[in-house]
Design an enzyme around this catalytic site. Structure first.
Site, short mmCIF file in Angstrom:
data_model
loop_
_atom_site.label_atom_id
_atom_site.label_comp_id
_atom_site.label_asym_id
_atom_site.label_seq_id
_atom_site.Cartn_x
_atom_site.Cartn_y
_atom_site.Cartn_z
N LYS A 63 1.90 -4.30 -31.91
CA LYS A 63 0.57 -4.91 -31.90
C LYS A 63 -0.52 -3.83 -31.71
O LYS A 63 -0.21 -2.66 -31.50
CB LYS A 63 0.51 -5.99 -30.81
C1 LIG Z 1 3.83 -10.94 -32.16
C2 LIG Z 1 3.46 -12.36 -32.33
C3 LIG Z 1 3.80 -13.34 -31.39
C4 LIG Z 1 4.73 -13.11 -30.25
O1 LIG Z 1 4.46 -12.13 -29.41
P1 LIG Z 1 5.66 -11.47 -28.55
O2 LIG Z 1 4.92 -10.69 -27.54
O3 LIG Z 1 6.46 -10.64 -29.49
O4 LIG Z 1 6.45 -12.59 -27.94
C5 LIG Z 1 3.32 -14.63 -31.57
N1 LIG Z 1 2.59 -14.96 -32.63
C6 LIG Z 1 2.27 -14.07 -33.58
C7 LIG Z 1 1.42 -14.51 -34.71
C8 LIG Z 1 2.71 -12.74 -33.47
O5 LIG Z 1 2.41 -11.88 -34.45
#
Ligand SMILES: *Cc1c(COP(=O)(O)O)cnc(C)c1O
Length: 386
Positions: free
Chosen positions: A190
């Protein structure tokens, strides 16, 4: 062999170790501690909400939001279809029933037209959803005004899945702060990362305190371990929150860098048969990932492009496969943008995501661009020969 170029690798600031060292020096290794408290405050302040709860993942944050909204067995939850499975898995954790809503072409996010039809039908059947999960794909905020108006009309709360859109703005207000709850992810890919982690945010301080209770095994205020409700172990570790604090300080720079990456792609690819993911007026996307679709008339396929990039040690991806097309959700109801017009399926069919890291070097991006150009030009020549 050329070095591998990743889709969205972590980008450390160099300040993370200082926070980690401090946690070690003061022996705050356990979950919770001063970094967790400070990280929550700093995120809340930065995005302009009253309260935040740091947790172990974005998925956990979505799960807690649904728990707080009273989503239980056989309840309906609406959710964007064009997204990562993590948006909808917590619906299943609660034994609830997902109903998927299509995208619209301007933002690739939830279609107000489809949502309106879905809500109208649900109201007629007296089966209104307990929540609507709205995703801001690849950093681009959804059309929140229109979506919120509908949600308010039917009195259904919104959970914003802003996992990909931290640092993005919708009409001068941070993405993730427009619904009852917002969630962010700090997974390694992210825009900023704690290696793994997430955050639940809201202006409802009481609700966030309630979430804190559920995320800490739902321990009753008693002088011994007493539990009346089902809880979870979802809190973020104090060591990782330290990483998050250092990363958060660089968020603005990360957004600027990703937007520059996008601009360079847009400029260098503009004469090809590609359409870049749009940015809606009144919004500022963090451009977490640069994404585009290949024009319908082109004979270039997403997988051709991805394979060509792979051969050059470059990681790229298809756009998310919509959840209504996933085997996991084959029973789920789906509302397309318009009758016979499935936007999410079309974006999946023609969409590609490119390496977009804030630490992507210009010469590496040049390699990506050259490979795309060659592959696209080859496809054009081939078409002429055919
Ligand atoms: C990465 C992501 C998540 C989940 O996040 P995690 O921290 O990996 O559990 C949820 N929704 C979207 C759209 C994502 O890209």
């Amino acid at each position: 062999m050329a070095q591998k170029i990743f889709l969205s690798p972590p980008h450390m600031t160099g300040q993370e170790e200082a926070y980690i060292e401090e946690a070690f020096r003061t022996n705050w290794i356990a979950p919770l501690g001063p970094n967790v408290d400070a990280f929550e405050k700093e995120v809340a302040q930065l995005i302009g909400v009253k309260a935040a709860l740091a947790v172990q993942s974005g998925t956990a944050a979505i799960h807690l939001a649904l728990e707080l909204l009273g989503v239980g067995k056989d309840d309906i939850v609406f959710c964007s279809s064009l997204t990562f499975v993590a948006s909808a898995n917590p619906i299943l954790y609660q034994g609830a029933v997902p109903v998927f809503i299509d995208s619209e072409p301007d933002t690739w996010n939830m279609s107000p037209e489809a949502l309106e039809r879905a809500l109208k039908e649900a109201a007629q059947l007296n089966r209104l959803p307990k929540a609507i999960i709205i995703v801001h794909l690849y950093g681009q905020p959804a059309k929140m005004n229109a979506l919120k108006k509908l949600a308010d009309q039917y009195e259904v709360p919104i959970v914003e899945d802003a996992a990909e859109s931290l640092g993005s703005m919708y009409e001068l207000k941070s993405s993730g702060t427009h619904g009852a709850f917002g969630i962010y992810s700090f997974n390694g890919n992210k825009i900023i990362t704690t290696s793994g982690g997430g955050m639940l945010v809201s202006d409802n301080e009481i609700a966030i305190e309630r979430a804190r209770f559920f995320a800490t095994q739902a321990k009753d205020p008693a002088p011994y371990y007493q539990h009346s409700l089902k809880g979870y172990n979802y809190r973020m570790s104090n060591v990782l929150a330290g990483v998050g604090r250092a990363q958060l300080k660089a968020l603005d720079q990360r957004v600027t860098a990703r937007r520059e990456v996008y601009k360079r792609y847009e400029q260098a690819l503009k004469d090809l048969d590609l359409i870049m993911m749009p940015e809606l007026q009144g919004t500022r996307s963090n451009r977490w990932l640069t994404a585009f679709t290949i024009k319908r008339e082109s004979n270039l396929l997403p997988e051709d492009l991805i394979h060509a990039l792979e051969a050059e040690q470059i990681e790229s991806r298809r756009v998310w496969k919509p959840l209504h097309l996933q085997p996991l959700f084959k029973e789920a109801a789906y509302y397309s943008h318009r009758k016979g017009e499935d936007i999410a399926a079309d974006l999946f069919k023609r969409g590609v995501c490119l390496p977009s890291g804030s630490n992507l070097q210009q010469e590496d991006q040049h390699r990506v661009i050259e490979t795309i150009r060659q592959t696209a030009e080859y496809a054009v020549v081939n078409k002429k020969v055919l």
